[in-house]
Design an enzyme around this catalytic site. Sequence first.
Site, short mmCIF file in Angstrom:
data_model
loop_
_atom_site.label_atom_id
_atom_site.label_comp_id
_atom_site.label_asym_id
_atom_site.label_seq_id
_atom_site.Cartn_x
_atom_site.Cartn_y
_atom_site.Cartn_z
N TYR A 15 0.80 -1.23 0.00
CA TYR A 15 0.00 0.00 0.00
C TYR A 15 0.83 1.28 0.00
CZ TYR A 15 -3.58 -3.33 1.39
OH TYR A 15 -4.43 -4.40 1.44
N HIS A 20 -4.58 6.15 -0.77
CA HIS A 20 -5.04 6.06 0.62
C HIS A 20 -3.91 6.32 1.62
CE1 HIS A 20 -8.85 5.44 2.42
NE2 HIS A 20 -8.82 4.15 2.65
N TYR A 64 -4.35 -0.68 9.89
CA TYR A 64 -5.17 -0.57 8.68
C TYR A 64 -6.16 0.56 8.87
CZ TYR A 64 -3.00 -4.66 6.69
OH TYR A 64 -2.06 -5.54 6.19
N ASN A 66 -9.34 1.27 8.37
CA ASN A 66 -10.67 1.18 8.98
C ASN A 66 -10.64 0.97 10.49
OD1 ASN A 66 -11.42 1.45 6.36
ND2 ASN A 66 -12.33 -0.58 6.17
N ASN A 112 -13.52 6.20 6.10
CA ASN A 112 -13.60 5.15 7.11
C ASN A 112 -12.57 5.28 8.23
OD1 ASN A 112 -15.87 3.89 6.05
ND2 ASN A 112 -14.64 2.66 4.64
#
EC number: 3.1.1.29
Length: 189
Positions: A15, A20, A64, A66, A112
């Site tokens: 990632y 994000h 992460y 969320n 989120n």
Amino acid sequence: MIKAIIGLGNPGEKYKNTRHNVGFMVADLVAKSLNCDRKYREKAFSHIFECPDYDVIIAKPQTYMNLSGNAVLNILKDYKIKPSEILVVYDDLDLPLGAVRLRLKGSSGGHNGIKSIINTIKTEEFPRLKIGIGRPEKKEEVSDYVLSPFTKEEKFLLDKVLAHANECILNVLKYGIEKSMNMCNKNLV
């Protein structure tokens, strides 16, 4: 006074360069600018960079996106910080790439990670720096879009955005949030 800059993102190499993860990108740049300790500490479910010349820590939650609220709650507890003393940096789909917005408080706006923080620490009253990433142009799923890397063309603008976000945060640390809003809230395109 801001005591913790918390860049949101997802952990792992997979990632690293995704939309994000602009919060992580800004956190890394600020840690370098403030000459923070190069080695991070694992604490409060986060990578924590301590900045001895400034009374601030830089945090990159490793939970992460969320589940960011779990890390933020632990940062608040472990460092005895109030929600009003953190600055959360994250990506925003509703702002175009090139836009940066500094806010004292607000809703999750559908993000989120922010939703998790609000639900976990039980308040919307914390400062945040939103970095525009724009919306997908085609019928691409939002989740695929935010987890995809920036295009070559976007990277050129992204470098300017990251530099501006870094300057914005340095101003916030020096002058406070309200005095920094005019300088920070810009569209770079």
